[in-house]
Scaffold this active site. Structure first.
Site, PDB file in Angstrom:
ATOM      1  N   CYS A  66      25.269 -52.135-102.598  1.00 21.85           N
ATOM      2  CA  CYS A  66      24.557 -51.911-101.348  1.00 21.85           C
ATOM      3  C   CYS A  66      23.284 -52.768-101.284  1.00 21.85           C
ATOM      4  O   CYS A  66      22.532 -52.846-102.223  1.00 21.85           O
ATOM      5  CB  CYS A  66      24.195 -50.441-101.253  1.00 21.85           C
ATOM      6  SG  CYS A  66      23.321 -50.069 -99.760  1.00 21.85           S
ATOM      7  N   SER A 121      27.380 -47.381 -90.277  1.00 19.60           N
ATOM      8  CA  SER A 121      26.126 -47.081 -90.958  1.00 19.60           C
ATOM      9  C   SER A 121      24.962 -47.795 -90.279  1.00 19.60           C
ATOM     10  O   SER A 121      24.984 -49.013 -90.101  1.00 19.60           O
ATOM     11  CB  SER A 121      26.225 -47.535 -92.419  1.00 19.60           C
ATOM     12  OG  SER A 121      24.981 -47.377 -93.040  1.00 19.60           O
ATOM     13  N   CYS A 153      20.543 -60.294 -90.600  1.00 17.59           N
ATOM     14  CA  CYS A 153      20.130 -59.024 -89.978  1.00 17.59           C
ATOM     15  C   CYS A 153      18.658 -59.135 -89.625  1.00 17.59           C
ATOM     16  O   CYS A 153      17.890 -59.754 -90.346  1.00 17.59           O
ATOM     17  CB  CYS A 153      20.336 -57.869 -90.962  1.00 17.59           C
ATOM     18  SG  CYS A 153      19.903 -56.251 -90.278  1.00 17.59           S
ATOM     19  N   CYS A 173      16.771 -55.238 -99.272  1.00 14.33           N
ATOM     20  CA  CYS A 173      18.081 -55.755 -98.875  1.00 14.33           C
ATOM     21  C   CYS A 173      18.115 -57.284 -98.832  1.00 14.33           C
ATOM     22  O   CYS A 173      17.278 -57.922 -98.196  1.00 14.33           O
ATOM     23  CB  CYS A 173      18.438 -55.190 -97.503  1.00 14.33           C
ATOM     24  SG  CYS A 173      19.956 -55.876 -96.844  1.00 14.33           S
ATOM     25  N   ASN A 194      19.884 -51.787-106.578  1.00 16.02           N
ATOM     26  CA  ASN A 194      20.352 -52.971-107.302  1.00 16.02           C
ATOM     27  C   ASN A 194      19.243 -54.017-107.301  1.00 16.02           C
ATOM     28  O   ASN A 194      18.920 -54.558-106.248  1.00 16.02           O
ATOM     29  CB  ASN A 194      21.581 -53.575-106.602  1.00 16.02           C
ATOM     30  CG  ASN A 194      22.799 -52.699-106.757  1.00 16.02           C
ATOM     31  OD1 ASN A 194      22.997 -52.089-107.795  1.00 16.02           O
ATOM     32  ND2 ASN A 194      23.614 -52.642-105.718  1.00 16.02           N
TER      33      ASN A 194
HETATM   34  S1  SF4 Z   1      19.876 -52.598 -95.174  1.00 12.43           S
HETATM   35 FE1  SF4 Z   1      21.211 -52.922 -93.415  1.00 12.43          FE
HETATM   36  S2  SF4 Z   1      19.805 -52.759 -91.651  1.00 12.43           S
HETATM   37 FE2  SF4 Z   1      18.513 -53.084 -93.448  1.00 12.43          FE
HETATM   38  S3  SF4 Z   1      18.207 -55.326 -93.520  1.00 12.43           S
HETATM   39 FE3  SF4 Z   1      19.988 -54.820 -94.831  1.00 12.43          FE
HETATM   40  S4  SF4 Z   1      21.767 -55.112 -93.506  1.00 12.43           S
HETATM   41 FE4  SF4 Z   1      19.960 -54.939 -92.182  1.00 12.43          FE
END
Ligand code: SF4
Length: 340
Positions: free
Chosen positions: A333, A190, A111, A118, A290
């Site tokens: 998540c 999302s 991403c 993330c 997390n």
């Molecule tokens: S939370 Fe979603 S938009 Fe943000 S870096 Fe991770 S995968 Fe990408």
């Protein structure tokens, strides 16, 4: 051609053009593949009488959902890893619910949004998935892992609106009544808040499709630090865009808020969040952060999550009190992309 990237009308058109056949045969093939997961069509009544046609079909149509190369399970959650034709790997998660399972699906390899909390963001962007690579995750979950999937959430790897056309095509395929038959109201897209993507979705006639937005802070500076997308697509602009979004009566947006201890979990944060939400129709999903390597923050305690939720509830916000699951298999998540 990979059949997983076709809607029924597109497949019918191809049958007419390439084979001089029509809806009868296209519909039968669609039913066998998408409804039953059966690639062996020689014994199917519509094709039995035409072995020559079957041979032609086998030469020109492929069924390529990608190969499941690994899977991990905990507390009923299953994360599975699919290897694609070029060796890239994507992750999907099956989340058990009371009557039906939810499949959390990826839309990109990696991403480019770079959200700090993330794991996928840390990978950087590798490439977009095709519509077939997106629907292939559902095919694998249903027919290879034999799970009864009725809900789809685009909350896996990638920002769905950064791969808009393929994601919309995949949703239309998943919604096809004669195929996967997943109602639009059971599909949630999302986004980190890509304004153009929200506007493009608003212009499509996809009533019922649910929109979720990852918020995580209602302070512009804090959110810009946490989610760099906010630098160009601010909270203020996001709210304006959502206010113009054509929701049906009684529909709501889903806001996701990852609670991070001593970062965005104070009572002042909760008050500010309630102010930001008002008057948007929102259901708020609070998720415990997390912990992951390279981002030195901790999960909040259950007590502080309840306290945060209570402030919002008192201010009239509908809060979903379902804390994050799947931590130890890195299926929570923001954790997809992390090898177990
Ligand atoms: S939370 Fe979603 S938009 Fe943000 S870096 Fe991770 S995968 Fe990408």
């Amino acid at each position: 051609m990979n059949i997983l990237e076709y809607r029924l009308d597109q497949l019918t058109h191809k049958f007419e053009k390439d084979f001089g056949k029509g809806r009868y045969h296209a519909g039968a093939l669609y039913r066998e593949i998408f409804k039953k997961g059966n690639p062996d069509i020689l014994e199917v009544k519509e094709f039995k009488a035409s072995p020559g046609f079957c041979q032609k079909l086998e030469k020109s149509i492929d069924l390529l959902p990608g190969e499941i190369v690994d899977r991990f399970t905990e507390d009923g959650l299953t994360k599975f890893i699919t290897q694609l034709w070029d060796g890239q790997k994507i992750e999907s998660v099956i989340i058990p619910m009371a009557n039906r399972n939810t499949l959390c699906i990826s839309s990109q390899v990696g991403c480019r949004m770079g959200c700090r909390f993330c794991q996928t963001g840390k990978m950087g962007f590798k490439r977009n998935l095709t519509a077939a690579e997106i629907t292939g995750q559902l095919f694998n979950a249903r027919f290879i892992l034999k799970q009864n999937i009725k809900n789809i959430v685009f909350m896996g790897m990638g920002e769905p609106f950064d791969n808009f056309e393929a994601v919309i095509q995949a949703i239309r395929i998943m919604n096809e009544q004669k195929g996967f038959d997943i109602a639009l109201r059971h599909i949630t897209v999302s986004t980190a808040g890509l304004i153009q993507g929200i506007q493009k979705l608003a212009a499509l006639d996809m009533k019922g499709l649910r929109l979720a937005v990852s918020i995580n802070s209602s302070d512009e500076n804090t959110r810009s630090w946490l989610m760099p997308v906010n630098k160009t697509q601010s909270l203020a602009l996001l709210k304006k865009t959502l206010q113009a979004f054509p929701l049906c009566k009684k529909e709501t947006f889903l806001f996701e808020y990852i609670l991070i201890k001593d970062f965005n979990d104070s009572m002042e944060d909760a008050v500010k969040l309630a102010e930001y939400i008002h008057p948007l129709p929102v259901r708020l999903n609070l998720i415990a952060y997390n912990p992951m390597d390279g981002f030195n923050y901790e999960s909040p305690s259950d007590d502080s999550m309840y306290a945060f939720a209570d402030v919002l509830t008192q201010k009239g916000v509908f809060v979903i009190k379902r804390w994050s699951k799947g931590r130890s298999v890195s299926a929570g998540c923001g954790q997809l992309g992390k090898r177990c």
